[in-house]
Design a protein around this motif. Structure first.
Motif, PDB file in Angstrom:
ATOM      1  N   ALA A 111      10.722   8.776  -1.522  1.00  0.00           N
ATOM      2  CA  ALA A 111      11.710   8.012  -2.283  1.00  0.00           C
ATOM      3  C   ALA A 111      12.010   6.679  -1.620  1.00  0.00           C
ATOM      4  N   GLU A 112      12.046   6.654  -0.204  1.00  0.00           N
ATOM      5  CA  GLU A 112      12.307   5.402   0.495  1.00  0.00           C
ATOM      6  C   GLU A 112      11.165   4.417   0.328  1.00  0.00           C
ATOM      7  N   ALA A 113       9.914   4.877   0.193  1.00  0.00           N
ATOM      8  CA  ALA A 113       8.758   3.986   0.062  1.00  0.00           C
ATOM      9  C   ALA A 113       8.637   3.392  -1.343  1.00  0.00           C
ATOM     10  N   LEU A 114       9.302   3.908  -2.294  1.00  0.00           N
ATOM     11  CA  LEU A 114       9.206   3.384  -3.674  1.00  0.00           C
ATOM     12  C   LEU A 114       9.831   1.989  -3.779  1.00  0.00           C
ATOM     13  N   LEU A 115       9.264   1.168  -4.630  1.00  0.00           N
ATOM     14  CA  LEU A 115       9.799  -0.170  -4.965  1.00  0.00           C
ATOM     15  C   LEU A 115      10.223  -0.201  -6.434  1.00  0.00           C
ATOM     16  N   ASP A 116      11.360  -0.847  -6.668  1.00  0.00           N
ATOM     17  CA  ASP A 116      11.724  -1.021  -8.093  1.00  0.00           C
ATOM     18  C   ASP A 116      10.861  -2.115  -8.710  1.00  0.00           C
ATOM     19  N   ASP A 117      10.953  -2.274  -9.999  1.00  0.00           N
ATOM     20  CA  ASP A 117      10.077  -3.241 -10.712  1.00  0.00           C
ATOM     21  C   ASP A 117      10.271  -4.660 -10.196  1.00  0.00           C
TER      22      ASP A 117
ATOM     23  N   GLU B 288       0.828  -1.207   0.000  1.00  0.00           N
ATOM     24  CA  GLU B 288       0.000   0.000   0.000  1.00  0.00           C
ATOM     25  C   GLU B 288       0.863   1.259   0.000  1.00  0.00           C
ATOM     26  N   ARG B 289       1.954   1.341   0.849  1.00  0.00           N
ATOM     27  CA  ARG B 289       2.843   2.499   0.869  1.00  0.00           C
ATOM     28  C   ARG B 289       3.538   2.662  -0.498  1.00  0.00           C
ATOM     29  N   ALA B 290       3.905   1.571  -1.126  1.00  0.00           N
ATOM     30  CA  ALA B 290       4.560   1.670  -2.444  1.00  0.00           C
ATOM     31  C   ALA B 290       3.607   2.230  -3.482  1.00  0.00           C
ATOM     32  N   ARG B 291       2.284   1.898  -3.335  1.00  0.00           N
ATOM     33  CA  ARG B 291       1.320   2.435  -4.295  1.00  0.00           C
ATOM     34  C   ARG B 291       1.222   3.941  -4.187  1.00  0.00           C
ATOM     35  N   LYS B 292       1.240   4.493  -2.954  1.00  0.00           N
ATOM     36  CA  LYS B 292       1.170   5.939  -2.781  1.00  0.00           C
ATOM     37  C   LYS B 292       2.446   6.607  -3.286  1.00  0.00           C
ATOM     38  N   ALA B 293       3.609   6.014  -2.997  1.00  0.00           N
ATOM     39  CA  ALA B 293       4.872   6.607  -3.442  1.00  0.00           C
ATOM     40  C   ALA B 293       4.975   6.620  -4.959  1.00  0.00           C
ATOM     41  N   GLY B 294       4.209   5.770  -5.625  1.00  0.00           N
ATOM     42  CA  GLY B 294       4.269   5.735  -7.087  1.00  0.00           C
ATOM     43  C   GLY B 294       3.781   7.016  -7.710  1.00  0.00           C
ATOM     44  N   THR B 295       2.879   7.808  -7.008  1.00  0.00           N
ATOM     45  CA  THR B 295       2.405   9.062  -7.571  1.00  0.00           C
ATOM     46  C   THR B 295       3.480  10.134  -7.541  1.00  0.00           C
ATOM     47  N   VAL B 296       4.508   9.975  -6.648  1.00  0.00           N
ATOM     48  CA  VAL B 296       5.580  10.956  -6.531  1.00  0.00           C
ATOM     49  C   VAL B 296       6.760  10.592  -7.457  1.00  0.00           C
ATOM     50  N   ALA B 297       6.766   9.403  -8.007  1.00  0.00           N
ATOM     51  CA  ALA B 297       7.918   8.906  -8.791  1.00  0.00           C
ATOM     52  C   ALA B 297       8.258   9.791  -9.995  1.00  0.00           C
ATOM     53  N   PRO B 298       7.254  10.337 -10.795  1.00  0.00           N
ATOM     54  CA  PRO B 298       7.648  11.185 -11.935  1.00  0.00           C
ATOM     55  C   PRO B 298       8.425  12.420 -11.513  1.00  0.00           C
ATOM     56  N   ALA B 299       7.998  13.084 -10.373  1.00  0.00           N
ATOM     57  CA  ALA B 299       8.714  14.268  -9.933  1.00  0.00           C
ATOM     58  C   ALA B 299      10.129  13.925  -9.466  1.00  0.00           C
ATOM     59  N   LEU B 300      10.292  12.752  -8.821  1.00  0.00           N
ATOM     60  CA  LEU B 300      11.624  12.324  -8.381  1.00  0.00           C
ATOM     61  C   LEU B 300      12.548  12.102  -9.597  1.00  0.00           C
ATOM     62  N   GLU B 301      12.022  11.442 -10.627  1.00  0.00           N
ATOM     63  CA  GLU B 301      12.839  11.179 -11.822  1.00  0.00           C
ATOM     64  C   GLU B 301      13.254  12.483 -12.502  1.00  0.00           C
ATOM     65  N   LEU B 302      12.292  13.482 -12.553  1.00  0.00           N
ATOM     66  CA  LEU B 302      12.604  14.752 -13.188  1.00  0.00           C
ATOM     67  C   LEU B 302      13.704  15.488 -12.427  1.00  0.00           C
ATOM     68  N   ARG B 303      13.606  15.469 -11.050  1.00  0.00           N
ATOM     69  CA  ARG B 303      14.616  16.169 -10.242  1.00  0.00           C
ATOM     70  C   ARG B 303      15.984  15.491 -10.391  1.00  0.00           C
ATOM     71  N   ASP B 304      16.036  14.120 -10.396  1.00  0.00           N
ATOM     72  CA  ASP B 304      17.318  13.409 -10.546  1.00  0.00           C
ATOM     73  C   ASP B 304      17.959  13.704 -11.894  1.00  0.00           C
ATOM     74  N   SER B 305      17.131  13.775 -12.941  1.00  0.00           N
ATOM     75  CA  SER B 305      17.664  14.054 -14.282  1.00  0.00           C
ATOM     76  C   SER B 305      18.251  15.457 -14.361  1.00  0.00           C
ATOM     77  N   ALA B 306      17.523  16.459 -13.753  1.00  0.00           N
ATOM     78  CA  ALA B 306      18.019  17.840 -13.778  1.00  0.00           C
ATOM     79  C   ALA B 306      19.310  17.970 -12.977  1.00  0.00           C
ATOM     80  N   GLY B 307      19.396  17.287 -11.822  1.00  0.00           N
ATOM     81  CA  GLY B 307      20.618  17.351 -11.033  1.00  0.00           C
ATOM     82  C   GLY B 307      21.818  16.755 -11.765  1.00  0.00           C
ATOM     83  N   ALA B 308      21.591  15.590 -12.448  1.00  0.00           N
ATOM     84  CA  ALA B 308      22.706  14.976 -13.177  1.00  0.00           C
ATOM     85  C   ALA B 308      23.172  15.855 -14.326  1.00  0.00           C
ATOM     86  N   GLU B 309      22.200  16.477 -15.003  1.00  0.00           N
ATOM     87  CA  GLU B 309      22.560  17.347 -16.123  1.00  0.00           C
ATOM     88  C   GLU B 309      23.336  18.562 -15.629  1.00  0.00           C
ATOM     89  N   HIS B 310      22.931  19.131 -14.483  1.00  0.00           N
ATOM     90  CA  HIS B 310      23.625  20.309 -13.956  1.00  0.00           C
ATOM     91  C   HIS B 310      25.061  19.942 -13.563  1.00  0.00           C
TER      92      HIS B 310
END
Length: 990
Positions: free
Chosen positions: A710-716, A312-334
């Motif tokens: 980010a801690e509540a997220l599960l990989d595939d 159940e916690r992983a399902r809720k964290a899944g809604t935040v996953a797109p914003a996390l990916e966008l922030r990680d991509s911007a940080g790596a690019e910077h």
């Protein structure tokens, strides 16, 4: 003829002019080359020479007296079938190479031309050896062997033909009359007989093999017939045994089928009992497993609840996953952009280290403009490099010309001495060639005397052996004759008993005529009958023939010994051998020295060519040295102007290229630094925007911070594993409830445990008995099928063998008849011999016409069908002596009589072969030797017969060294031999 045989130079013969008198003579000393004239005629027509001389042609046809550059050639002009033809042949030869030393092999060549009757011009017909050979053979109508027997009459061959046995006569006649088709008929019939016999034997062998296969298929209950292929009754015995085996096999099949039906019924009962026990055992084990699975589910219920909460916690964290990916991509690019900017600024000068993106771009444009102004200086620098290369080339050419001039001067200083040495070598080789030609003239006589001496020594031993054999043959002949006379006397004494054996009561006696025979004579012990006497007579005749043959061989050996002794002289063989070896050694040394003549001449020619080249090289080197002075001055002036221009363009750099490289590197570094500075500013702005979006998304999903989401997220992989565990729990729980609710499973669990082992053993025993019964039934079924198949095959073989056996008997009778081995062939004469006998009879009739005249009516040649060696007949040749009225073998003729008969036989054979060839007109005949054995009267008679050939418009050329013929025949062609080769001279012709 050019360079042919003993003729070193070109020799021409006009046979048309010689033939005008009808009879002409070709004479000369032994070894001068009389026969070589006839060899040239045969070689021009057929590309080979007659008889034994045809082996090893090519180089052996070439004259040893010919000059090295003259090629061997024979040209023959002839008229045949109304056409005027010209044939030119050149055998292969090794000629001196046109360049360099040594020799090279030229292939044989042939030309055929025909004269146009209207214009008189020659036109080419062919240059192909095969086409010309076929054309000449077709026009003449005869092969080379026939031509050599019909036109070039070799007396020695026909003398041997007269004395030869039937086998040798058959070989010669077979070549002349081409009876191979009849021999092919004999061979074909013999092959058909062998093939038919093989097919019959193979058929019988196959039939007997089928019988053995039936015995194997019947399992030993059948006895095969004890017969071999070809014996009568084999087919009937095989078919009868097959019928008995088939009946026995069918009875065995019926019994096997009954046993199989009983075993199958027992197997079905055992199978049903085993299925019931297996089902009860399966249900009992199923209930026990379901109870164990339910216990394990109760033990793992706590872990299942925790997994549901984590999902159940992983399902809720899944809604935040797109914003996390966008922030990680911007940080790596910077991070990447900032690092690239630091690396690019580190390569810049200190004055530009803190400049902005716009300042860096302006500095890059200024450096690029300065770089474009250096193109002209680059071209000047490349030209300066080319000038240095041209100066180096001039120096190398000057050194090479100086070395060539010095080398030429050194070589030319020794020229006169070199030329004198080479000329001395040529003179020495020419002297050796003269010596070799002088020694070559002495070699052949010395070799002939040595060969004659060796033959003399060998014949002396053979003479002693022949004398012993002749003496033994005479003793055996006398003993055989005495034995025959004794047996004949004994048979005459007991002839009454032999006559009495043919008496029959009531039949008259051949002696007294009485019909009653009260006391006929009886044969006593040791009685000699007619067959015994005839065998003794045959033994006597064979012994007498052996005696005559031994005496004839003794006479021949003695004659050969006398001839060899006369030619060898009194010199010892060892002394003659040493003389020949010394002469050969001197000749070999002279030839080896003379063989260097061409090489020495070639060396002198090459030295003279080298002399001209050296003088030319001197002149050319002087001209090139003068032209290089002006060229070097122009290069020096251009070099000074280019150095001044490049000094201004280089500045403080070592070269223009180095200055251009500095500017290109500065432009690249400034451009990279400006680009990375702009990229770093843009990446920083995108990172700030991504942080704001992530904080808002984590708050909405119920997490205090973005890090908690980010801690509540599960990989595939973790998500799939957790979902799989939850699904497996639900499936296992539903399955356990379903099994525990099954009525049949619950009922089976309440029954006693199933005894599966006993039921399986009972079923296996029943199955084994079924397999055994089925195997026996199948074996019996296969035995019946195999016996039926083999029986049908044997019956078909019997039907097929009937016509084959009839064909074999018919072909065997025909093959035996044509091969002369059949009892129906009374004379034991083969088909080919029968045809050749007819030809020989025609030859004997044609030869008798001339022999009768040569011998003043005394001799007549007749053909004989009497049996000769190996019981064969048909090729006998006898002579009838009118003075005695007796017929005797041609081998008993004397030397002069043999010449009569062989000449008549040769002329008769020429007529018959000519008719066989389609009546092709042959205007000229040549007779080679044999006239030395005739007396004056016989010689006149022979010449009269030869002169009579003019009645048929034919001319005769006689090849002989007999001196009396030169006085009798006016038209002559003389062969004169000398040190430089033989030559031809005409006498008595216009």
């Amino acid at each position: 003829m050019t360079a042919f045989g003993p003729f070193g130079s070109t020799q021409s013969v006009d046979f048309g002019e010689l033939s005008a008198a009808g009879l002409f003579l070709l004479h000369g000393p032994t070894g001068a080359g009389k026969t070589s004239v006839l060899d040239a005629v045969c070689y021009a027509l057929y590309g080979s020479v007659p008889g034994a001389r045809q082996s090893g042609q090519g180089m052996t046809l070439r004259s040893d007296h010919a000059a090295p550059g003259v090629r061997t050639e024979v040209t023959l002009e002839l008229t045949v079938a109304g056409r005027r033809l010209e044939i030119t042949r050149q055998p292969p030869w090794e000629r001196p190479k046109k360049r360099g030393t040594g020799t090279t092999l030229d292939k044989a060549q042939t030309w055929l031309r025909e004269r146009d009757a209207a214009s008189g011009a020659w036109k080419d017909l062919s240059r192909s050896h095969q086409e010309i050979g076929e054309e000449i053979t077709q026009l003449l109508g005869m092969s080379r062997e026939q031509f050599c027997q019909v036109v070039l009459l070799p007396q020695g061959d026909f003398a041997r033909f007269l004395r030869a046995d039937a086998e040798a006569r058959g070989k010669l006649l077979g070549r002349l009359f081409d009876t191979r088709r009849f021999a092919d008929v004999e061979k074909r019939l013999a092959e058909r007989r062998r093939a038919a016999e093989s097919r019959v034997r193979e058929g019988d062998a196959d039939l007997l093999a089928d019988a053995h296969r039936m015995q194997q298929a019947a399992g030993g209950s059948m006895e095969p017939p004890e017969l071999t292929p070809g014996e009568p009754g084999l087919a009937e015995a095989v078919l009868s045994a097959a019928a008995v085996a088939r009946s026995t096999a069918r009875e065995q099949l019926t019994a096997a089928r009954c046993r199989l039906a009983t075993a199958e019924s027992a197997l079905a009962d055992a199978g049903r009992a085993l299925d019931a026990v297996r089902e009860r055992d399966r249900l009992q084990r199923r209930f026990a497993e379901a109870r164990e699975r339910a216990d394990r589910l109760r033990e793992r219920s706590g872990a299942h609840q925790e997994a549901r909460a984590r999902m159940e916690r992983a399902r809720k964290a899944g809604t935040v996953a797109p914003a996390l990916e966008l922030r990680d991509s911007a940080g790596a690019e910077h991070g990447r952009a900032a690092g690239a900017e630091l690396r690019a600024r580190a390569l810049l000068p200190a004055a530009l280290a803190d400049a902005g993106a716009a300042g860096l771009a302006a500095a890059a444009r200024r450096a690029a403009e300065e770089l474009g102004g250096l193109e002209s200086a680059r071209r000047a620098e490349r030209r300066l490099t080319e000038l240095l290369g041209e100066r180096a080339d001039l120096d190398r050419q000057e050194r090479a010309d100086e070395e060539a001039r010095e080398d030429a001067e050194t070589w030319l200083a020794d020229w006169e001495e070199t030329r004198a040495g080479l000329q001395a070598g040529i003179d020495s080789a020419q002297q050796a060639a003269t010596t070799a030609r002088e020694l070559a003239v002495l070699r052949d006589p010395a070799r002939q005397r040595l060969n004659a001496a060796r033959l003399r020594d060998r014949l002396a031993g053979e003479t002693r052996t022949a004398e012993e054999q002749a003496r033994a043959a005479r003793e055996r002949a006398l003993a055989a004759k005495q034995h025959w006379l004794d047996l004949k006397e004994q048979r005459l004494n007991g002839i009454a008993a032999e006559l009495a054996a043919g008496l029959t009561d009531g039949e008259p006696c051949a002696v007294c005529g009485a019909t009653e025979h009260p006391a006929p004579a009886r044969k006593v012990a040791g009685h000699v009958d007619r067959e015994t006497e005839e065998r003794a007579l045959a033994d006597h005749q064979r012994a007498d023939d052996h005696r005559a043959e031994a005496e004839r061989r003794l006479g021949a050996v003695r004659e050969a010994l006398a001839a060899a002794s006369a030619e060898a002289g009194d010199g010892a063989t060892e002394q003659l051998s040493r003389a020949v070896d010394e002469l050969e050694r001197q000749y070999a040394q002279a030839r080896d020295a003379a063989s260097a003549l061409h090489a020495e001449q070639e060396r002198l020619r090459r030295a003279e060519d080298e002399h001209e080249l050296r003088i030319t090289a001197q002149r050319e080197a002087a001209v090139r040295a003068a032209s290089r002075v002006g060229h070097r001055e122009r290069l020096d002036r251009e070099h000074a102007a280019l150095e001044e221009e490049l000094a201004q363009a280089r500045g403080d750099a070592p070269s223009v290229a180095a200055r251009a490289a500095q500017l290109e590197r500065s432009v690249g570094l400034l451009t990279d630094a400006a680009d990375t500075a702009r990229a770093a500013e843009e990446a920083a702005q995108r990172l700030k925007e991504a942080d704001a979006r992530l904080a808002d998304a984590a708050f909405r999903a119920g997490f205090d911070t973005p890090e908690a989401a980010a801690e509540a997220l599960l990989d595939d992989a973790a998500h799939r594993e957790l979902q799989r565990r939850l699904d497996a729990w639900q499936h296992e729980e539903a399955a356990v409830r379903a099994v525990l609710a099954e009525p049949e499973t619950v009922a089976a669990a309440q029954q006693p445990p199933a005894d599966l082992g006993s039921a399986q053993r009972a079923a296996e025993d029943a199955d084994r008995r079924v397999r055994e019964a089925a195997s026996a039934r199948d074996a019996a079924d296969r035995r019946c099928a195999e016996l039926d198949r083999l029986s049908a095959r044997a019956a078909a073989s019997v039907r097929r063998l009937g016509p084959l056996r009839e064909e074999y008997e018919r072909v065997a009778r025909m093959a035996g008849l044509t091969a002369g081995t059949s009892a129906d062939n009374e004379r034991k004469m083969r088909l080919e011999s029968y045809v050749l006998a007819a030809r020989l009879e025609q030859v004997a009739a044609a030869a008798t016409v001339r022999l009768h005249r040569m011998s003043s009516g005394r001799y007549t040649l007749v053909h004989s069908d009497d049996r000769t060696g190996r019981g064969r007949s048909g090729l006998g040749l006898h002579v009838v002596d009118a003075w005695t009225g007796r017929e005797r073998d041609t081998a008993t003729l004397s030397g002069g009589e043999t010449f009569f008969a062989s000449l008549a036989l040769a002329l008769g054979l020429a007529d018959v072969v000519t008719d066989e060839a389609g009546g092709v007109r042959l205007d000229t005949l040549f007779i080679d030797e044999g006239f030395g054995s005739l007396d004056d009267q016989a010689l006149d008679e022979v010449l009269d017969v030869l002169d009579s050939l003019r009645e048929r418009d034919r001319s005769v050329g006689i090849v002989s060294h007999v001196g009396d013929l030169r006085r009798r025949i006016h038209a002559q062609l003389e062969v004169v031999k000398g040190r430089s080769g033989s030559e031809l001279r005409r006498r008595g012709t216009r």
